[in-house]
Design a protein around this motif. Structure first.
Motif, PDB file in Angstrom:
ATOM      1  N   ASN A 182      45.838 122.998  44.755  1.00 51.33           N
ATOM      2  CA  ASN A 182      46.231 123.124  43.354  1.00 51.33           C
ATOM      3  C   ASN A 182      47.605 123.740  43.156  1.00 51.33           C
ATOM      4  O   ASN A 182      48.322 123.398  42.216  1.00 51.33           O
ATOM      5  CB  ASN A 182      45.204 123.960  42.589  1.00 51.33           C
ATOM      6  N   VAL A 183      47.959 124.679  44.019  1.00 47.21           N
ATOM      7  CA  VAL A 183      49.198 125.429  43.819  1.00 47.21           C
ATOM      8  C   VAL A 183      49.621 126.039  45.150  1.00 47.21           C
ATOM      9  O   VAL A 183      48.774 126.356  45.999  1.00 47.21           O
ATOM     10  CB  VAL A 183      48.994 126.537  42.752  1.00 47.21           C
ATOM     11  N   LEU A 184      50.938 126.207  45.322  1.00 45.19           N
ATOM     12  CA  LEU A 184      51.462 126.777  46.568  1.00 45.19           C
ATOM     13  C   LEU A 184      52.553 127.789  46.290  1.00 45.19           C
ATOM     14  O   LEU A 184      53.281 127.697  45.303  1.00 45.19           O
ATOM     15  CB  LEU A 184      52.034 125.688  47.474  1.00 45.19           C
ATOM     16  N   VAL A 185      52.669 128.740  47.230  1.00 46.11           N
ATOM     17  CA  VAL A 185      53.742 129.728  47.202  1.00 46.11           C
ATOM     18  C   VAL A 185      54.282 129.863  48.621  1.00 46.11           C
ATOM     19  O   VAL A 185      53.516 129.911  49.584  1.00 46.11           O
ATOM     20  CB  VAL A 185      53.249 131.109  46.720  1.00 46.11           C
ATOM     21  N   ALA A 186      55.603 129.924  48.747  1.00 44.60           N
ATOM     22  CA  ALA A 186      56.244 130.160  50.043  1.00 44.60           C
ATOM     23  C   ALA A 186      57.115 131.399  49.908  1.00 44.60           C
ATOM     24  O   ALA A 186      58.038 131.422  49.088  1.00 44.60           O
ATOM     25  CB  ALA A 186      57.091 128.956  50.456  1.00 44.60           C
ATOM     26  N   CYS A 187      56.810 132.429  50.691  1.00 49.81           N
ATOM     27  CA  CYS A 187      57.599 133.655  50.690  1.00 49.81           C
ATOM     28  C   CYS A 187      58.509 133.662  51.911  1.00 49.81           C
ATOM     29  O   CYS A 187      58.030 133.522  53.036  1.00 49.81           O
ATOM     30  CB  CYS A 187      56.694 134.878  50.704  1.00 49.81           C
ATOM     31  N   HIS A 188      59.804 133.812  51.669  1.00 52.84           N
ATOM     32  CA  HIS A 188      60.843 133.735  52.709  1.00 52.84           C
ATOM     33  C   HIS A 188      60.408 132.789  53.830  1.00 52.84           C
ATOM     34  O   HIS A 188      60.168 133.214  54.975  1.00 52.84           O
ATOM     35  CB  HIS A 188      61.215 135.113  53.254  1.00 52.84           C
ATOM     36  N   PRO A 189      60.287 131.470  53.507  1.00 50.97           N
ATOM     37  CA  PRO A 189      59.780 130.516  54.496  1.00 50.97           C
ATOM     38  C   PRO A 189      60.656 130.441  55.738  1.00 50.97           C
ATOM     39  O   PRO A 189      61.875 130.593  55.672  1.00 50.97           O
ATOM     40  CB  PRO A 189      59.781 129.183  53.736  1.00 50.97           C
TER      41      PRO A 189
END
Length: 281
Positions: A182-189
């Motif tokens: 449904n949703v994604l987050v990438a932290c300092h990929p």
């Protein structure tokens, strides 16, 4: 190949003790929704019968550090849902917990010593076989299978994904798979493929560090430009000033600007996921 930089091996351990459990089957960490989370009787009619989970994809330390487990506990509490942290490295992460060292400074625009540089390279060279075995394509395949199993075997209908460093690069790749989550987050990929950004099909937020060997300012600008052209999917790119790669996963909480960036990013991740995880087209 999955690579590591000095920042990938740098950082600090978050305070606290994990509250969840680790599976003796697949090694995944699991922390459940708090008892105070809404029951099906308290949900609105459209949400009854739906089951929500967040999947947290780790950095190259995997579950060797307690940090991803502590973060998972915090997300479970704030989002009111089950959180899973799959063991993408099957008990053998490329970087050992005892190799977490301050190889680079915790703030931008400073330089690391020649000794730290030499120490880093001496540690990095023997890890080449492990880095190849855990290249991003392999990690993504494992993450996809884990998520599919959550749907097929555990009945989850709404799934969000948040990834840090190595896991952040995987999250960006998963964003091109329409309807998978449904949703994604990438932290300092970590390693990312720029060609994927024009093909993002799932709401994606990226929280970037000011100074990052993986997402340099030019690369970040190109990513923002590509995502800005998308008119059918929500995206967000934010850069946290005063930070270096790893600030959202292994922060030095003793530095006010790093602590503030860490907490701000956590809150914004909660808001981004919370607003979209139950959305159905």
């Amino acid at each position: 190949m999955a690579g590591i930089c000095q920042d990938c091996m740098t950082g600090h351990v978050l305070p606290g003790e994990p509250k969840g459990t680790t599976s003796n089957v697949d090694g995944a960490y699991f922390t459940s929704a708090p008892a105070s989370a809404p029951t099906s009787e308290q949900q609105n009619e459209a949400e009854v019968g739906r089951k929500t989970a967040l999947v947290l994809l780790t950095d190259m330390f995997g579950l060797a550090l307690s940090n991803p487990r502590i973060l998972a506990d915090r997300f479970a509490e704030r989002l009111g849902c089950d959180v899973y942290v799959p063991d993408l490295f099957e008990g053998h992460p490329p970087i050992d917990a005892d190799q977490l060292q301050p190889y680079t400074p915790d703030v931008p625009n400073t330089h690391y010593s020649l000794w730290n540089r030499l120490t880093y390279y001496l540690l990095w060279i023997p890890k080449l076989p492990s880095l190849w075995a855990n290249r991003p394509s392999v990690g993504r395949a494992k993450a996809e299978q884990f998520i599919q199993d959550l749907k097929d075997k555990k009945g989850y209908t709404d799934i969000g994904v948040i990834g840090y460093c190595y896991g952040g690069g995987i999250a960006v790749g998963l964003a091109t798979k329409k309807g998978f989550v449904n949703v994604l987050v990438a932290c300092h990929p970590g390693p990312i493929t720029e060609s994927e950004f024009p093909h993002v099909l799932t709401p994606l937020a990226m929280f970037c560090s000011q100074e990052d060997p993986w997402v340099t300012p030019p690369k970040r600008a190109r990513a923002e430009a590509a995502l800005a052209k998308l008119d059918t999917v929500e995206t967000k790119v934010e850069t946290l000033p005063g930070t270096v790669h790893g600030f959202a996963a292994r922060p030095n909480l003793g530095i006010p600007q790093v602590r503030d960036a860490f907490e701000r990013t956590f809150e914004e991740c909660v808001q981004w996921i919370q607003a979209r995880i139950h959305r159905h087209e």
